[in-house]
Design a protein around this motif. Structure first.
Motif, PDB file in Angstrom:
ATOM      1  N   GLU A  16       0.836  -1.203   0.000  1.00  0.00           N
ATOM      2  CA  GLU A  16       0.000   0.000   0.000  1.00  0.00           C
ATOM      3  C   GLU A  16       0.874   1.259   0.000  1.00  0.00           C
ATOM      4  N   LYS A  26       2.425   1.723  -3.449  1.00  0.00           N
ATOM      5  CA  LYS A  26       1.461   2.179  -4.450  1.00  0.00           C
ATOM      6  C   LYS A  26       1.152   3.661  -4.301  1.00  0.00           C
ATOM      7  N   ARG A  27       1.258   4.166  -3.068  1.00  0.00           N
ATOM      8  CA  ARG A  27       1.026   5.597  -2.867  1.00  0.00           C
ATOM      9  C   ARG A  27       2.169   6.443  -3.419  1.00  0.00           C
TER      10      ARG A  27
END
Length: 315
Positions: free
Chosen positions: A220, A223-224
């Motif tokens: 996560e 992906k940011r």
């Protein structure tokens, strides 16, 4: 949480080539840690330095709080390695191979017998214990390779591309086995060119390029880091240059491409991008068919950070 692997300022040169360039890495107990990078990024050299299979020029490697060196048998006994290339003896049976590798760490025959039988059950080779490696399929051979690396119950297990060229059933068996080893307490280092495996298994991931870690985090968090928030694909039989330019003016759209009757729109945020794009196409009287929306993948992150497509590296 205890640190199992700590690498400080690691440098490894091969003549003029700097394979590992002042690398820093820390892996905690209980993690499934993904180590990604294109070919030549320094992954294998890092692992070889970590295992003291290769001498490095500068820096320090600590495993389980101890400085790692070739004579540190206490630390070596806590490590299991499953390399990409299958490393078993053709003249030994399945059982004999696992028993041999286990005997390098476990001298008590009764204890070793229990461990070997447990490893055989774990990888599902009960029906093949008397087979020689040349009689095994590629998937079964991979399972044997894993059993040889884990039979002595290591606390740290390194898996280097364990599912290359195996059938789907064996692949699922291997992935499930890695998850179970982690549930049993093993810390895992996992390298792969298959992003879906990394997303499924890994709690944290490091991306390497040119001998350095260029990004570290959960999937996560990684992906940011990418500019892409959403990729939208719309089947469009025909669109003018002016209409395509209009799509790019939509809020949050930063890239458009039209090829083979497919409009590809990349967005860098926003919650209703599909709705806005379809509204524009309707207003502009652009006919369209099916619509697909995808969130960013690890491969998108990898491509943006390194400029390389990891899937292409595996071809």
């Amino acid at each position: 949480m205890e640190t199992v692997v700590k690498i400080n300022n690691l440098v490894k040169r091969y003549s003029e080539l700097v394979a590992v360039d002042h690398l820093n890495l820390e892996i905690k107990r209980g993690e499934v840690f993904g180590l990604l990078g294109p070919n030549g990024s320094g992954k294998s050299t890092t692992i070889n330095c970590m295992l003291s299979l290769t001498q490095y020029d500068k820096g320090e490697v600590q495993l389980f709080g101890q400085k790692m060196h070739s004579g540190n048998l206490d630390v070596k006994s806590k490590i299991g390695v499953v390399f990409q290339n299958v490393a078993v003896f053709e003249e030994l049976t399945v059982y004999e191979n696992i028993d041999y590798f286990c005997s390098l760490y476990v001298k008590d025959k009764k204890k070793r017998k229990e461990l070997v039988e447990e490893a055989i059950r774990f990888v599902g080779l009960e029906e093949f214990t008397k087979f020689y490696p040349k009689k095994l399929s590629g998937g079964l051979l991979r399972r044997l390779n894993i059993a040889c690396g884990i039979a002595h119950k290591p606390e740290l297990i390194i898996f280097d591309e364990p599912t290359v060229a195996v059938d789907p059933q064996s692949r699922n068996k291997i992935l499930e086995g890695i998850q179970e080893l982690n549930r049993q307490g093993a810390t895992i280092i996992y390298t792969s060119h298959y992003m879906e495996e990394v997303e499924q298994l890994c709690t944290r991931i490091a991306i390497m390029d040119k001998g350095q870690t260029v990004a570290v985090g959960t999937k996560e968090e990684l992906k940011r880091m990418t500019q892409i928030g959403e990729t939208i694909r719309v089947e469009v039989p025909e669109i003018t240059g002016e209409q395509l330019a209009g799509v790019k003016q939509i809020h949050h759209v930063f890239q458009t491409e039209y090829r083979d009757d497919m409009l590809v729109v990349k967005c860098n945020g926003g919650k209703h991008n599909v709705l806005h794009i379809l509204e524009y196409l309707n207003r502009s009287q652009v006919q369209f068919g099916r619509v697909f929306a995808e969130l960013p993948t690890l491969n998108d992150v990898f491509l943006e950070i390194t400029g390389k497509e990891l899937r292409d590296e595996a071809k």
